[in-house]
Motif scaffolding. Structure first.
Motif: not given
Length: 172
Positions: A123-125, A130-135, A164-171, A103-105
């Motif tokens: 940013t990893f894996g 880069p996955s951006r987030g708010i906390t 994380m190595g997963g995938s998704y399909v946009w339908e 996590v990079e602030v």
């Protein structure tokens, strides 16, 4: 004119003579975090996610700690809107089994009396995106120091999934 000045003077002196409602109810003024203390809380949050040590959580997470994240709930098949980790113990168990995330602030947006808002990225894996987030970190001052009472975390879970190595399909 003279009546107005006397009336104002009378009201002003009565305000001084009578205790406030909150003092009558026995309430103490809340302690408020300084910006420096808010930064320390953010540093602690980063350690909890990217370099977890149980002793940090034991000391700096409040006994009534709760973590909420619909982003995480989608990965662990929990209903949206429910606490992700309802207790400090459940959070600790999860952190012990999770890999650290870098996590990079990006910015601390606000330090309020008992809360800190921040934006971050990780940013990893596999995809290394880069996955951006708010906390929003809710705090409480107990045992003479600030503790994390709640975490409300949301992030780009599709990018996280790719990382994380997963995938998704946009339908659509």
């Amino acid at each position: 004119m003279r009546f107005s000045a006397l009336l104002i003077s009378a009201f002003a002196s009565s305000a001084i003579a009578f205790p406030t409602f909150s003092s009558l109810m026995g309430r103490q003024e809340k302690a408020c975090m300084t910006e420096a203390e808010g930064k320390e809380i953010v540093d602690l949050y980063v350690r909890l996610i990217s370099n977890y040590k149980p002793e940090d959580c034991e000391k700096y997470c409040a006994s009534d700690f709760v973590d909420r994240s619909d982003s995480i709930n989608t990965f662990i098949f929990r209903p949206l809107g429910e606490p992700t980790f309802a207790t400090k113990e459940i959070f600790m168990e999860a952190q012990e089994s999770n890999p650290p995330f870098p996590v990079e602030v990006d910015v601390i947006d606000a330090v309020a009396c008992e809360a800190v808002a921040l934006r971050w990225h990780a940013t990893f894996g596999a995809a290394n995106l880069p996955s951006r987030g708010i906390t929003i970190i809710g705090t409480t001052k107990r045992e003479g120091y600030w503790q994390i009472k709640s975490l409300d975390v949301e992030f780009n879970s599709l990018i996280w999934l790719l990382n994380m190595g997963g995938s998704y399909v946009w339908e659509g």
